[in-house]
Scaffold this motif. Structure first.
Motif, PDB file in Angstrom:
ATOM      1  N   ILE A  68      30.054  42.974  38.521  1.00 38.53           N
ATOM      2  CA  ILE A  68      30.769  41.954  37.748  1.00 38.53           C
ATOM      3  C   ILE A  68      31.295  42.556  36.449  1.00 38.53           C
ATOM      4  CG2 ILE A  68      30.475  39.821  36.409  1.00 38.53           C
ATOM      5  CD1 ILE A  68      28.724  38.781  38.719  1.00 38.53           C
ATOM      6  N   SER A  69      30.521  43.410  35.818  1.00 38.05           N
ATOM      7  CA  SER A  69      30.987  44.073  34.591  1.00 38.05           C
ATOM      8  C   SER A  69      32.225  44.908  34.871  1.00 38.05           C
ATOM      9  CB  SER A  69      29.875  44.955  34.010  1.00 38.05           C
ATOM     10  OG  SER A  69      28.764  44.179  33.644  1.00 38.05           O
ATOM     11  N   TYR A  70      32.204  45.658  35.957  1.00 35.72           N
ATOM     12  CA  TYR A  70      33.356  46.491  36.332  1.00 35.72           C
ATOM     13  C   TYR A  70      34.593  45.634  36.599  1.00 35.72           C
ATOM     14  CZ  TYR A  70      36.322  49.598  39.055  1.00 35.72           C
ATOM     15  OH  TYR A  70      37.395  50.314  39.534  1.00 35.72           O
ATOM     16  N   LEU A  71      34.442  44.598  37.404  1.00 35.29           N
ATOM     17  CA  LEU A  71      35.590  43.751  37.737  1.00 35.29           C
ATOM     18  C   LEU A  71      36.092  42.975  36.529  1.00 35.29           C
ATOM     19  CD1 LEU A  71      34.406  42.511  41.229  1.00 35.29           C
ATOM     20  CD2 LEU A  71      36.201  44.188  40.735  1.00 35.29           C
ATOM     21  N   THR A  72      35.184  42.573  35.666  1.00 34.55           N
ATOM     22  CA  THR A  72      35.591  41.880  34.444  1.00 34.55           C
ATOM     23  C   THR A  72      36.358  42.829  33.534  1.00 34.55           C
ATOM     24  OG1 THR A  72      33.724  40.369  34.624  1.00 34.55           O
ATOM     25  CG2 THR A  72      34.769  40.546  32.460  1.00 34.55           C
ATOM     26  N   ASP A  73      35.946  44.080  33.489  1.00 35.46           N
ATOM     27  CA  ASP A  73      36.683  45.073  32.704  1.00 35.46           C
ATOM     28  C   ASP A  73      38.116  45.220  33.215  1.00 35.46           C
ATOM     29  OD1 ASP A  73      36.654  47.196  30.605  1.00 35.46           O
ATOM     30  OD2 ASP A  73      37.046  48.487  32.345  1.00 35.46           O
ATOM     31  N   LEU A  74      38.309  45.138  34.533  1.00 34.40           N
ATOM     32  CA  LEU A  74      39.666  45.212  35.098  1.00 34.40           C
ATOM     33  C   LEU A  74      40.511  44.008  34.678  1.00 34.40           C
ATOM     34  CD1 LEU A  74      39.086  46.410  38.790  1.00 34.40           C
ATOM     35  CD2 LEU A  74      39.809  47.779  36.815  1.00 34.40           C
ATOM     36  N   SER A  75      39.857  42.932  34.271  1.00 34.09           N
ATOM     37  CA  SER A  75      40.568  41.710  33.880  1.00 34.09           C
ATOM     38  C   SER A  75      40.740  41.562  32.382  1.00 34.09           C
ATOM     39  CB  SER A  75      39.811  40.480  34.403  1.00 34.09           C
ATOM     40  OG  SER A  75      39.820  40.459  35.799  1.00 34.09           O
ATOM     41  N   GLY A  89      42.775  41.405  36.834  1.00 36.45           N
ATOM     42  CA  GLY A  89      42.881  39.985  36.514  1.00 36.45           C
ATOM     43  C   GLY A  89      42.081  39.083  37.447  1.00 36.45           C
ATOM     44  N   ALA A  90      41.509  39.629  38.521  1.00 43.90           N
ATOM     45  CA  ALA A  90      40.796  38.789  39.497  1.00 43.90           C
ATOM     46  C   ALA A  90      39.601  38.069  38.875  1.00 43.90           C
ATOM     47  CB  ALA A  90      40.344  39.628  40.687  1.00 43.90           C
ATOM     48  N   ALA A  91      38.836  38.748  38.043  1.00 50.02           N
ATOM     49  CA  ALA A  91      37.651  38.114  37.444  1.00 50.02           C
ATOM     50  C   ALA A  91      38.036  36.928  36.570  1.00 50.02           C
ATOM     51  CB  ALA A  91      36.852  39.129  36.634  1.00 50.02           C
ATOM     52  N   ALA A  92      39.252  36.935  36.050  1.00 55.42           N
ATOM     53  CA  ALA A  92      39.714  35.831  35.200  1.00 55.42           C
ATOM     54  C   ALA A  92      40.094  34.595  36.020  1.00 55.42           C
ATOM     55  CB  ALA A  92      40.897  36.292  34.344  1.00 55.42           C
ATOM     56  N   SER A  93      40.022  34.687  37.347  1.00 59.15           N
ATOM     57  CA  SER A  93      40.368  33.540  38.193  1.00 59.15           C
ATOM     58  C   SER A  93      39.131  32.894  38.821  1.00 59.15           C
ATOM     59  CB  SER A  93      41.349  33.968  39.288  1.00 59.15           C
ATOM     60  OG  SER A  93      40.724  34.845  40.209  1.00 59.15           O
ATOM     61  N   GLY A 151      41.962  41.189  28.906  1.00 59.18           N
ATOM     62  CA  GLY A 151      43.279  40.879  28.369  1.00 59.18           C
ATOM     63  C   GLY A 151      44.115  39.972  29.249  1.00 59.18           C
ATOM     64  N   LYS A 152      43.652  39.668  30.455  1.00 53.53           N
ATOM     65  CA  LYS A 152      44.390  38.782  31.356  1.00 53.53           C
ATOM     66  C   LYS A 152      44.012  37.341  31.065  1.00 53.53           C
ATOM     67  CE  LYS A 152      46.347  42.133  33.513  1.00 53.53           C
ATOM     68  NZ  LYS A 152      47.727  42.419  33.269  1.00 53.53           N
ATOM     69  N   PRO A 153      44.963  36.425  31.176  1.00 54.40           N
ATOM     70  CA  PRO A 153      44.642  35.021  30.913  1.00 54.40           C
ATOM     71  C   PRO A 153      43.724  34.440  31.983  1.00 54.40           C
ATOM     72  CG  PRO A 153      46.898  35.237  31.697  1.00 54.40           C
ATOM     73  CD  PRO A 153      46.358  36.624  31.534  1.00 54.40           C
ATOM     74  N   ILE A 154      42.854  33.537  31.570  1.00 52.93           N
ATOM     75  CA  ILE A 154      41.985  32.840  32.509  1.00 52.93           C
ATOM     76  C   ILE A 154      42.833  31.884  33.328  1.00 52.93           C
ATOM     77  CG2 ILE A 154      40.083  31.192  32.708  1.00 52.93           C
ATOM     78  CD1 ILE A 154      38.875  32.514  30.228  1.00 52.93           C
ATOM     79  N   ASP A 155      42.627  31.873  34.650  1.00 56.99           N
ATOM     80  CA  ASP A 155      43.413  31.022  35.554  1.00 56.99           C
ATOM     81  C   ASP A 155      42.469  30.225  36.413  1.00 56.99           C
ATOM     82  OD1 ASP A 155      45.143  29.850  37.336  1.00 56.99           O
ATOM     83  OD2 ASP A 155      45.677  31.710  38.363  1.00 56.99           O
ATOM     84  N   LEU A 156      42.306  28.957  36.095  1.00 56.20           N
ATOM     85  CA  LEU A 156      41.438  28.074  36.875  1.00 56.20           C
ATOM     86  C   LEU A 156      42.253  27.181  37.801  1.00 56.20           C
ATOM     87  CD1 LEU A 156      38.642  27.143  34.322  1.00 56.20           C
ATOM     88  CD2 LEU A 156      38.603  28.823  36.172  1.00 56.20           C
ATOM     89  N   GLN A 157      43.201  27.758  38.503  1.00 56.00           N
ATOM     90  CA  GLN A 157      43.990  27.090  39.540  1.00 56.00           C
ATOM     91  C   GLN A 157      44.570  25.756  39.108  1.00 56.00           C
ATOM     92  OE1 GLN A 157      40.948  27.148  42.602  1.00 56.00           O
ATOM     93  NE2 GLN A 157      42.033  28.808  43.644  1.00 56.00           N
ATOM     94  N   GLY A 158      45.303  25.768  38.050  1.00 57.24           N
ATOM     95  CA  GLY A 158      46.034  24.575  37.647  1.00 57.24           C
ATOM     96  C   GLY A 158      45.245  23.523  36.907  1.00 57.24           C
ATOM     97  N   VAL A 159      44.016  23.824  36.492  1.00 56.73           N
ATOM     98  CA  VAL A 159      43.237  22.865  35.719  1.00 56.73           C
ATOM     99  C   VAL A 159      43.937  22.642  34.390  1.00 56.73           C
ATOM    100  CG1 VAL A 159      41.043  22.460  34.541  1.00 56.73           C
ATOM    101  CG2 VAL A 159      41.062  23.449  36.829  1.00 56.73           C
TER     102      VAL A 159
END
Length: 114
Positions: free
Chosen positions: A95-102, A49-53, A104-112
């Motif tokens: 980035i492709s690898y880390l995005t693959d780990l994310s 989920g890290a790439a989604a943040s 299905g995870k929701p995008i989290d832009l720190q409270g935007v």
């Protein structure tokens, strides 16, 4: 896409990104899929989920950073390696690898608010 993800996983596990004989998995255990630990003993969350943040505000840097900037920070500070070109094949693979780990995870832009 699968080839890029595979290549990123190989780079993540290889000691070739730095000069100290360590890899990303020195801190990010299990390919980033489980809780990790910094050399100081501080626990760090898994990378699922890290790439989604990203992009996100980085307090230490005092600015918004991208996933590529975070990867280069780990390479230069943790592995004592040279930063990667942001559009080069190694960065694209990581980035492709880390995005693959994310996936299905929701995008989290720190409270935007939307």
């Amino acid at each position: 896409m699968q080839a890029a993800i595979h290549e990123g996983g190989q780079l993540f596990a290889a000691a070739s990104l730095g000069v100290n004989g360590e890899s990303c998995m020195t801190c990010h255990r299990g390919g980033g899929r489980v809780e990790g630990m910094l050399p100081t003993g501080k626990k760090i969350p898994s990378l699922i989920g890290a790439a989604a943040s990203f992009p996100r505000y980085n307090e230490r840097a005092g600015r918004v950073i991208t996933l590529g900037m975070q990867i280069n920070s780990c390479i230069t500070n943790g592995l004592h390696g040279m930063p990667l070109s942001y559009d080069g094949p190694k960065m694209v693979a990581l980035i492709s690898y880390l995005t693959d780990l994310s996936q299905g995870k929701p995008i989290d832009l720190q409270g935007v608010k939307r």
